[in-house]
Design an enzyme around this catalytic site. Structure first.
Site, PDB file in Angstrom:
ATOM      1  N   ASP A   1       0.538  -1.250  -0.118  1.00  0.00           N
ATOM      2  CA  ASP A   1      -0.046  -0.204   0.149  1.00  0.00           C
ATOM      3  C   ASP A   1       0.948   1.210   0.008  1.00  0.00           C
ATOM      4  O   ASP A   1       2.136   1.015   0.177  1.00  0.00           O
ATOM      5  CB  ASP A   1      -0.978   0.150   1.326  1.00  0.00           C
ATOM      6  CG  ASP A   1      -0.105  -0.222   2.480  1.00  0.00           C
ATOM      7  OD1 ASP A   1       0.868  -0.001   2.742  1.00  0.00           O
ATOM      8  OD2 ASP A   1      -1.027  -1.000   3.376  1.00  0.00           O
TER       9      ASP A   1
ATOM     10  N   ASP B   1       1.646   5.065   1.460  1.00  0.00           N
ATOM     11  CA  ASP B   1       1.182   6.211   2.460  1.00  0.00           C
ATOM     12  C   ASP B   1       1.681   7.624   1.925  1.00  0.00           C
ATOM     13  O   ASP B   1       2.857   7.491   1.320  1.00  0.00           O
ATOM     14  CB  ASP B   1       2.226   5.887   3.627  1.00  0.00           C
ATOM     15  CG  ASP B   1       1.679   4.599   4.507  1.00  0.00           C
ATOM     16  OD1 ASP B   1       0.451   4.297   4.224  1.00  0.00           O
ATOM     17  OD2 ASP B   1       2.465   3.728   5.029  1.00  0.00           O
TER      18      ASP B   1
ATOM     19  N   ASP C   1      11.004   4.908  12.247  1.00  0.00           N
ATOM     20  CA  ASP C   1      11.877   3.789  12.989  1.00  0.00           C
ATOM     21  C   ASP C   1      13.431   3.612  12.205  1.00  0.00           C
ATOM     22  O   ASP C   1      14.086   3.872  12.926  1.00  0.00           O
ATOM     23  CB  ASP C   1      11.358   2.423  13.111  1.00  0.00           C
ATOM     24  CG  ASP C   1      10.428   1.847  12.068  1.00  0.00           C
ATOM     25  OD1 ASP C   1      10.761   2.541  10.915  1.00  0.00           O
ATOM     26  OD2 ASP C   1       9.850   0.757  12.050  1.00  0.00           O
TER      27      ASP C   1
HETATM   28  P1  ATP Z   1       5.092  -2.797   5.438  1.00  0.00           P
HETATM   29  O1  ATP Z   1       4.077  -2.101   5.003  1.00  0.00           O
HETATM   30  O2  ATP Z   1       5.816  -3.860   4.435  1.00  0.00           O
HETATM   31  O3  ATP Z   1       4.522  -3.876   6.558  1.00  0.00           O
HETATM   32  P2  ATP Z   1       6.197  -0.595   6.607  1.00  0.00           P
HETATM   33  O4  ATP Z   1       7.458  -0.045   6.861  1.00  0.00           O
HETATM   34  O5  ATP Z   1       5.310   0.165   5.532  1.00  0.00           O
HETATM   35  O6  ATP Z   1       6.441  -2.136   6.013  1.00  0.00           O
HETATM   36  P3  ATP Z   1       3.894   0.303   8.067  1.00  0.00           P
HETATM   37  O7  ATP Z   1       3.227  -0.345   9.397  1.00  0.00           O
HETATM   38  O8  ATP Z   1       2.957   0.367   6.927  1.00  0.00           O
HETATM   39  O9  ATP Z   1       5.269  -0.562   7.961  1.00  0.00           O
HETATM   40  O10 ATP Z   1       4.252   1.675   8.440  1.00  0.00           O
HETATM   41  C1  ATP Z   1       4.575   2.861   7.682  1.00  0.00           C
HETATM   42  C2  ATP Z   1       5.548   3.897   8.037  1.00  0.00           C
HETATM   43  O11 ATP Z   1       5.568   4.168   9.277  1.00  0.00           O
HETATM   44  C3  ATP Z   1       7.172   2.707   8.312  1.00  0.00           C
HETATM   45  O12 ATP Z   1       7.734   2.742   6.994  1.00  0.00           O
HETATM   46  C4  ATP Z   1       7.905   3.984   9.190  1.00  0.00           C
HETATM   47  O13 ATP Z   1       8.334   5.142   8.541  1.00  0.00           O
HETATM   48  C5  ATP Z   1       6.672   4.316  10.257  1.00  0.00           C
HETATM   49  N1  ATP Z   1       6.557   3.593  11.300  1.00  0.00           N
HETATM   50  C6  ATP Z   1       5.720   2.280  11.326  1.00  0.00           C
HETATM   51  N2  ATP Z   1       5.800   1.743  12.650  1.00  0.00           N
HETATM   52  C7  ATP Z   1       6.599   2.546  13.288  1.00  0.00           C
HETATM   53  C8  ATP Z   1       7.112   2.280  14.775  1.00  0.00           C
HETATM   54  N3  ATP Z   1       6.785   1.545  15.664  1.00  0.00           N
HETATM   55  N4  ATP Z   1       7.902   3.266  14.947  1.00  0.00           N
HETATM   56  C9  ATP Z   1       8.349   4.233  14.136  1.00  0.00           C
HETATM   57  N5  ATP Z   1       7.973   4.546  12.943  1.00  0.00           N
HETATM   58  C10 ATP Z   1       7.072   3.500  12.453  1.00  0.00           C
HETATM   59 MG    MG Z   2       3.254  -0.278   4.762  1.00  0.00          MG
END
Ligand code: ATP
Ligand code: MG
Length: 441
Positions: free
Chosen positions: A68, A70, A144
């Site tokens: 997805d 963001d 993160d």
């Molecule tokens: P995926 O979608 O593959 O699971 P993602 O990195 O996109 O991985 P998401 O949960 O969609 O994970 O989060 C989107 C973004 O938000 C991350 O890339 C990161 O920048 C931020 N993020 C998510 N969770 C955290 C956290 N626990 N602490 C700090 N930043 C976070």
């Molecule tokens: Mg994501």
């Protein structure tokens, strides 16, 4: 050098933010989804800045199709919403906007600051609330890992890189922004994310990011179980569940999320069973076939149920009540850590209670089992038990044939209906309806 070190510890960019022009990276706006592109365009026309950020930028640069998209913007939620025909403000802890365009939902969040000084924390440093709007730079700092803090501006096709994420991506390194210990204390789920992202993307966890995990692993217990569940589900459904679980164990994290998993994996049969279940799940995810979380959790906890049930039977309890009590015990213990949903545990129970029924291959019972709503899942589970050597291959082969056979073949396949207890129960059952049927005849 020293200045750089302090900047890093404070979570400040270790060098000036870099605007990396389109000629220096391969990402083009055509790689974005139609929804993400449109959302950024509309926000821009409304006078705001808008970038795709996080997992999508990272995945695209690694040649992976993102799940997805963001979008991060300097517009407040109430400024975003009226720009779109279908948009919803969601979230209580932090408000963001879901923009719906055709089939797609794009998540739009306003730059926020994890204002380290003012955030509410518990006594272990866990941040309970962080809902202050901020600048793009602050927004990058509260993310993160460096590779998760890359912003792609579709209007210029520039990448804005505050923390050296592009270099880390090139080196295939997962590095925490700021001081890893502080960041894990703020949110222990980041430890699980580190393991999941490293396994999924084939990255090495940088040593300072990796080192504190073992010691801080118990902090996972402070996290609301529903969040741990969400993260575990992501981890198990990532297509890299085997690698993730291996790494969770290596980092000392498995005890906090799947209690007793280590014990199970130390028994040869248990290890084989879980390893097969995870490998099968990965195979299904990677070939786009559906995977049931209930099946997976049922598999992960099966040998624990089995052990508890056997212990009860050894004390003289009958098999069915022993299994029931074992399921309750295991699910209760798990619930405290993982908050498995009711729907999920109901299906897990169905799959488990079906297992002893596969042993009964005489009379009407196999026919009744075929009618069970989750027969297919129950049978797949039996196949896994057979593959791991827990039950005979002959039993699995019998059911494989029986479920697709015609009526005559099925009849010929039935085994003599033996077992003293079954006979006794059957006689009792026959007597009751026989009496009731007389007046109607
Ligand atoms: P995926 O979608 O593959 O699971 P993602 O990195 O996109 O991985 P998401 O949960 O969609 O994970 O989060 C989107 C973004 O938000 C991350 O890339 C990161 O920048 C931020 N993020 C998510 N969770 C955290 C956290 N626990 N602490 C700090 N930043 C976070
Ligand atoms: Mg994501």
């Amino acid at each position: 050098m020293i200045k750089r070190f302090f900047r890093r510890v404070l979570g400040l960019p270790s060098h000036a933010p870099q605007r990396v022009g389109r000629e220096r990276h391969p990402l083009r706006r055509e790689a974005l989804s139609a929804g993400a592109l449109k959302t950024c365009e509309v926000l821009r026309q409304g006078g705001f800045s808008a970038c795709v950020v996080g997992g999508a930028v990272r995945d695209l640069l690694l040649g992976i199709t993102p799940k997805d998209f963001d979008v991060a913007t300097d517009a407040r939620p109430e400024q975003v919403k009226p720009l779109f025909r279908r948009a919803l403000i969601i979230g209580r802890r932090f408000r963001l906007v879901h923009v719906m365009l055709g089939q797609e939902t794009v998540e739009v969040s306003t730059f926020r600051s994890a204002d380290a000084a003012s955030a509410d924390r518990d006594e272990h440093g866990r941040v309970l609330r962080d809902n202050v709007f901020g600048t793009q730079e602050e927004d990058a700092r509260r993310r993160d890992f460096t590779i998760n803090a890359l912003y792609f501006d579709p209007s210029t096709e520039e990448i804005i890189d505050f923390h050296g994420g592009l270099a880390d991506l090139r080196k295939r390194v997962l590095r925490m922004i700021g001081d890893p210990v502080t960041r894990y204390r703020e949110d222990p789920v980041r430890m699980l994310r580190a393991v999941r992202l490293a396994a999924k993307l084939g990255l090495t966890i940088e040593s300072a990011t990796r080192a504190p995990i073992r010691k801080l692993a118990p902090l996972i217990e402070r996290v609301p179980p529903a969040r741990v569940f969400d993260e575990m589900l992501k981890l198990l459904m990532s297509g890299h569940a085997s690698a993730c679980v291996r790494q969770l164990r290596e980092e000392g994290l498995s005890e906090g999320v799947l209690p007793l998993l280590d014990v199970i994996l130390e028994q040869p049969l248990g290890e084989r069973f879980v390893t097969l279940a995870l490998a099968q799940t990965d195979e299904r995810v990677l070939s786009d076939r559906p995977v049931s979380p209930a099946f997976l959790f049922a598999a992960l906890l099966w040998h624990e149920v089995l052990a508890a049930s056997k212990a009860r039977q050894a004390k003289g309890e009958r098999p069915v009540p022993a299994l029931e009590a074992a399921m309750d015990k295991v699910l209760d213990a798990q619930f405290e850590k993982l908050a498995l949903t009711r729907k999920l545990t109901a299906t897990m129970r169905e799959v488990w209670t079906m297992q002893p029924r596969f042993e009964q291959r005489g009379g009407q019972r196999p026919y009744r089992l075929l009618e069970a709503p989750r027969f297919r899942m129950g049978y797949d589970f039996l196949a896994l038990r057979a593959a791991s050597g827990e039950v005979s291959a002959e039993l699995e082969a019998w059911w494989r044939t029986f479920q697709h056979a015609d009526a005559d073949t099925r009849k010929a396949m039935l085994l003599p209906d033996t077992g003293p207890r079954k006979k006794r129960r059957r006689r009792r059952r026959r007597q009751e309806p026989a009496g009731a049927a007389v007046p109607r005849a």
